[in-house]
Design an enzyme around this catalytic site. Structure first.
Site, short mmCIF file in Angstrom:
data_model
loop_
_atom_site.label_atom_id
_atom_site.label_comp_id
_atom_site.label_asym_id
_atom_site.label_seq_id
_atom_site.Cartn_x
_atom_site.Cartn_y
_atom_site.Cartn_z
N LYS A 268 0.83 -1.20 0.00
CA LYS A 268 0.00 0.00 0.00
C LYS A 268 0.87 1.26 0.00
CE LYS A 268 -3.94 -2.19 2.38
NZ LYS A 268 -4.91 -2.06 3.51
N TYR B 202 -12.23 -1.46 -3.76
CA TYR B 202 -12.78 -1.73 -2.43
C TYR B 202 -14.31 -1.62 -2.40
CZ TYR B 202 -8.41 -2.13 0.28
OH TYR B 202 -7.21 -2.54 0.82
N THR C 68 -5.91 -7.54 10.31
CA THR C 68 -6.19 -6.20 9.78
C THR C 68 -5.74 -5.13 10.78
OG1 THR C 68 -8.15 -7.14 8.73
CG2 THR C 68 -8.01 -4.73 8.82
N ARG D 65 2.21 -6.78 9.29
CA ARG D 65 1.45 -5.72 9.95
C ARG D 65 1.89 -5.51 11.39
NH1 ARG D 65 -4.41 -7.26 7.19
NH2 ARG D 65 -4.30 -5.81 5.44
N ASN E 105 -1.86 -0.11 7.01
CA ASN E 105 -1.34 -1.40 7.48
C ASN E 105 -0.49 -2.10 6.42
OD1 ASN E 105 -3.40 -2.09 5.79
ND2 ASN E 105 -4.66 -3.11 7.33
N HIS F 15 -1.98 -5.47 1.42
CA HIS F 15 -3.31 -6.03 1.16
C HIS F 15 -3.16 -7.47 0.68
CE1 HIS F 15 -7.33 -6.63 -0.53
NE2 HIS F 15 -6.72 -7.19 -1.55
N GLU G 110 -9.89 -9.38 -7.95
CA GLU G 110 -8.82 -8.41 -7.67
C GLU G 110 -7.65 -8.56 -8.65
OE1 GLU G 110 -7.90 -8.92 -3.52
OE2 GLU G 110 -9.78 -8.01 -2.88
#
Ligand code: UDP
Ligand code: MG
Length: 138
Positions: free
Chosen positions: A9, A49, A91, A102, A112, A115, A126
């Site tokens: 991310k 998302y 998460t 994470r 975090n 993904h 995805e």
């Protein structure tokens, strides 16, 4: 053999964690069958998302995901979806197991670092969102 979509991310890229994450993937035995750097627009992040569109965190999450470059990858291997989720950790980084990405690097429930797809159907959606068949080596 299973495939999953992984993303480093924007927080992970900005903090110089691309190499660290890829090192862990290579050491895990998962194969990288596609990889590229992208900069998502707000609309692309909202589409990615879409499943979370009614959540209170949706607007902030899609702002974050479109805030800068990210690395998207297709990972392949036995139980790739579960294996990558295990490597990522929960998460909420405060609940993530020791040694997970994470736990080691996330700073926030939103920021975090990584993904991962959560099921075969979401992985197919995805992966197709970012890659066509010619962009995957296997
Ligand atoms: N997220 C958030 N607040 C929450 C839950 C999730 O900001 O309370 C963000 C976080 O970046 C998370 C993403 O939304 O990774 C997608 O949420 P999901 O529940 O699918 O978690 P994941 O599958 O990424 O572990
Ligand atoms: Mg998810």
């Amino acid at each position: 053999m299973q495939k999953t979509l992984a993303i480093i991310k924007p927080d992970g890229v900005a903090r110089g964690l691309i190499g660290e994450v890829i090192k862990r993937i290579e050491e895990s035995g998962l194969e990288i069958s596609a990889m590229k750097m992208i900069s998502m627009t707000k609309v692309q992040a909202q589409g990615f998302y879409a499943v979370h569109r009614d959540k209170p965190f949706f607007d902030s999450l899609t702002d974050f995901m479109s805030s800068g470059p990210a690395v998207v990858m297709v990972l392949k291997g036995e139980n790739a979806i579960g294996k990558w989720r295990e490597m990522m950790g929960a998460t909420n980084y405060k609940e993530a197991a020791d040694g997970t990405i994470r736990c080691d690097f996330a700073t926030d429930i939103e920021k975090n670092v990584v993904h991962g797809s959560d099921a075969p159907e979401t992985a197919a959606f995805e992966i197709g969102y970012f890659f066509n068949a010619f962009e995957q080596v296997a």
